[in-house]
Design a protein around this motif. Sequence first.
Motif, short mmCIF file in Angstrom:
data_model
loop_
_atom_site.label_atom_id
_atom_site.label_comp_id
_atom_site.label_asym_id
_atom_site.label_seq_id
_atom_site.Cartn_x
_atom_site.Cartn_y
_atom_site.Cartn_z
N UNK A 227 -21.65 -19.63 0.13
CA UNK A 227 -23.12 -19.46 0.12
C UNK A 227 -23.79 -20.82 -0.01
N UNK A 228 -24.85 -21.00 0.75
CA UNK A 228 -25.72 -22.16 0.56
C UNK A 228 -27.03 -21.62 -0.02
N UNK A 229 -27.38 -22.11 -1.19
CA UNK A 229 -28.50 -21.51 -1.93
C UNK A 229 -29.53 -22.58 -2.25
N UNK A 230 -30.78 -22.31 -1.91
CA UNK A 230 -31.86 -23.24 -2.27
C UNK A 230 -32.34 -22.91 -3.68
N UNK A 231 -32.45 -23.94 -4.53
CA UNK A 231 -32.87 -23.73 -5.93
C UNK A 231 -33.88 -24.81 -6.33
N UNK A 238 -26.05 -24.07 -12.38
CA UNK A 238 -25.10 -23.71 -13.44
C UNK A 238 -25.26 -22.23 -13.81
N UNK A 239 -26.51 -21.75 -13.82
CA UNK A 239 -26.75 -20.33 -14.12
C UNK A 239 -26.06 -19.45 -13.08
N UNK A 240 -26.23 -19.81 -11.81
CA UNK A 240 -25.62 -19.00 -10.73
C UNK A 240 -24.09 -19.03 -10.81
N UNK A 241 -23.54 -20.21 -11.09
CA UNK A 241 -22.08 -20.32 -11.16
C UNK A 241 -21.54 -19.49 -12.33
N UNK A 242 -22.25 -19.53 -13.44
CA UNK A 242 -21.85 -18.72 -14.60
C UNK A 242 -21.86 -17.24 -14.24
N UNK A 243 -22.93 -16.81 -13.56
CA UNK A 243 -23.04 -15.40 -13.19
C UNK A 243 -21.93 -15.00 -12.23
N UNK A 244 -21.61 -15.86 -11.26
CA UNK A 244 -20.54 -15.55 -10.30
C UNK A 244 -19.20 -15.42 -11.04
N UNK A 245 -18.92 -16.32 -11.95
CA UNK A 245 -17.65 -16.27 -12.69
C UNK A 245 -17.58 -14.99 -13.52
N UNK A 298 -23.30 -11.39 -2.81
CA UNK A 298 -24.69 -11.02 -2.52
C UNK A 298 -25.36 -10.41 -3.76
N UNK A 299 -24.57 -9.65 -4.51
CA UNK A 299 -25.08 -9.05 -5.75
C UNK A 299 -25.51 -10.12 -6.75
N UNK A 300 -24.71 -11.16 -6.88
CA UNK A 300 -25.05 -12.26 -7.80
C UNK A 300 -26.37 -12.90 -7.38
N UNK A 301 -26.52 -13.14 -6.07
CA UNK A 301 -27.74 -13.79 -5.58
C UNK A 301 -28.95 -12.88 -5.77
N UNK A 302 -28.74 -11.59 -5.55
CA UNK A 302 -29.80 -10.60 -5.71
C UNK A 302 -30.27 -10.52 -7.16
N UNK A 303 -29.28 -10.44 -8.06
CA UNK A 303 -29.60 -10.33 -9.49
C UNK A 303 -30.33 -11.57 -10.00
N UNK A 307 -34.94 -17.03 -8.93
CA UNK A 307 -34.20 -18.30 -9.09
C UNK A 307 -33.63 -18.76 -7.74
N UNK A 308 -33.33 -17.80 -6.87
CA UNK A 308 -32.84 -18.15 -5.53
C UNK A 308 -34.05 -18.28 -4.60
N UNK A 309 -34.32 -19.52 -4.14
CA UNK A 309 -35.47 -19.73 -3.26
C UNK A 309 -35.16 -19.26 -1.85
N UNK A 310 -33.91 -19.47 -1.45
CA UNK A 310 -33.46 -19.02 -0.13
C UNK A 310 -31.94 -19.07 -0.16
N UNK A 311 -31.28 -18.33 0.71
CA UNK A 311 -29.80 -18.37 0.70
C UNK A 311 -29.26 -17.90 2.03
N UNK A 312 -28.10 -18.43 2.36
CA UNK A 312 -27.39 -17.93 3.54
C UNK A 312 -25.92 -17.87 3.17
N UNK A 313 -25.20 -16.85 3.66
CA UNK A 313 -23.79 -16.80 3.34
C UNK A 313 -22.95 -16.62 4.61
N UNK A 314 -21.71 -17.09 4.54
CA UNK A 314 -20.81 -17.01 5.70
C UNK A 314 -19.38 -16.90 5.19
#
Length: 458
Positions: A227-231, A238-245, A298-303, A307-314
């Motif tokens: 995922x490439x995420x605009x923040x 760090x918040x997003x990485x914690x949530x993903x883990x 996608x769930x992590x980004x949604x939740x 905080x997520x300004x924009x995102x794309x995943x592949x």
Amino acid sequence: MTTAQRHTAALAALADIVGPAHVLTDPDLVAGYETDWTGRWHGHAAAVVRPGSTSEVAAVLAACTRHRLPVVPQGGNTGLVGGSVPMDGELVLSLRRLSEVTEVDPVARTLAAGAGVTVAQAQRAARDHGLDFGIDLASRDTATLGGIVSTNAGGVRMIRYGNTRAQVLGVEAVLADGRVLTRWKQLTKDNVGYDLPGLLTGAEGTLAVLTKVLMKLVIPGDATQVALVGIDRVDDALTLLGAASRTGLVLEAAELMTAAGVDLVARHTATGRPFTHAAPFYLLVEVSGPGDIESRLLGVLDDAGSLVLDATIASGPADKLWRYREAHTEAVAASSRTPVVKLDLSTPHRSIGRFIDDLTAGLSDRFPQLRVICFGHVADGNVHVNLLDVPAASQERVTEFVFDLVTRYDGSISAEHGIGRAKARWIELSRSPVDIDVMRDIRTALDPAGLLNPHVLF
Ligand code: MLT
Ligand code: ZN
């Protein structure tokens, strides 16, 4: 005997050992070994010697000790701190001809290879056996195993597999006097005496010259998602990485970029920008794990909501998304009017965001003429500070400003690139006097005449 006579005698001895074709003295042939990749570090070599075996390396070093000729070991010459280029008439000892992967053991999961094997070559050899090499970095096609072990390279997979030291199981290395040190056991547990392979790792060629390495291999993760995420802020990464883990996703890589860096890469590579509206920061995260990782990511980004300004995943390897990160080094080099001042730093995790904010504000206040591009391995607390358009006269003042700041943050002046020539004069900012004394004592014990890479570290 004068120094010049000593050098002539030494070069004749070297030609006897490796053959005249492998002692380069023609300035056109030597030039590429005398300057580093960034163009910032250069010097003059007495010659370049290219041995083709461990016994030739041993004979070369014994001859250099006899003739008191200092030696700079060199692999792919992709280092970023001037650690593999000569300064003033040393002999460049190129290990590139030691370029054979001698064994991949799929049961023990190890790879045995010459110091001149490239990272990409090691990766291919491992992948041929359904395994992978634990280190990956943008310079993979040129960086050699001897080089990444000598500098204890980190790279983009460190968050997953650790740094190079964590992958080194054994080494064969030649001491300054020509003795060959072999610590080479395919044992997971072997607790006898000092960890000499660990000591030679990261020694920047000051203790011995590596000729062969025995590296651990890793079991690659299953499919990955990127995922490439605009923040807005570094802390959001760090918040997003914690949530993903916490959802059980395995972090394979986590890289930070800035709006200015992504913009520069987009222009340099003539690709579009990732999002219609630029974000102040970008997090590139690659994850693996069991189950449907795409919907979990996608769930992590949604939740994360706003905080997520924009995102794309592949799906991995997602080369197009990775290109934004991997092209940073070449884009900054191509766009700067002066050789880029590259400062590779780390801070404790909790302060990396504040550090980057303070650094950017402080630099634009004091040095308005330069441009700063920060990027790096955010989950390791590692930021690569790249300073563009820095006139030679201000390089030292700028470096001091950045190092003072990182020291006040209780960080390190070198996270993964090493000290080399670039940072030698500031080593006491990150190591105590006693620590430096012990390192000097170790160096003297192994190389009493100080012939190996004499200008790096201290
Ligand atoms: C990277 O992470 O891309 C490397 O350390 C290279 C660099 O800092 O330019
Ligand atoms: Zn890096």
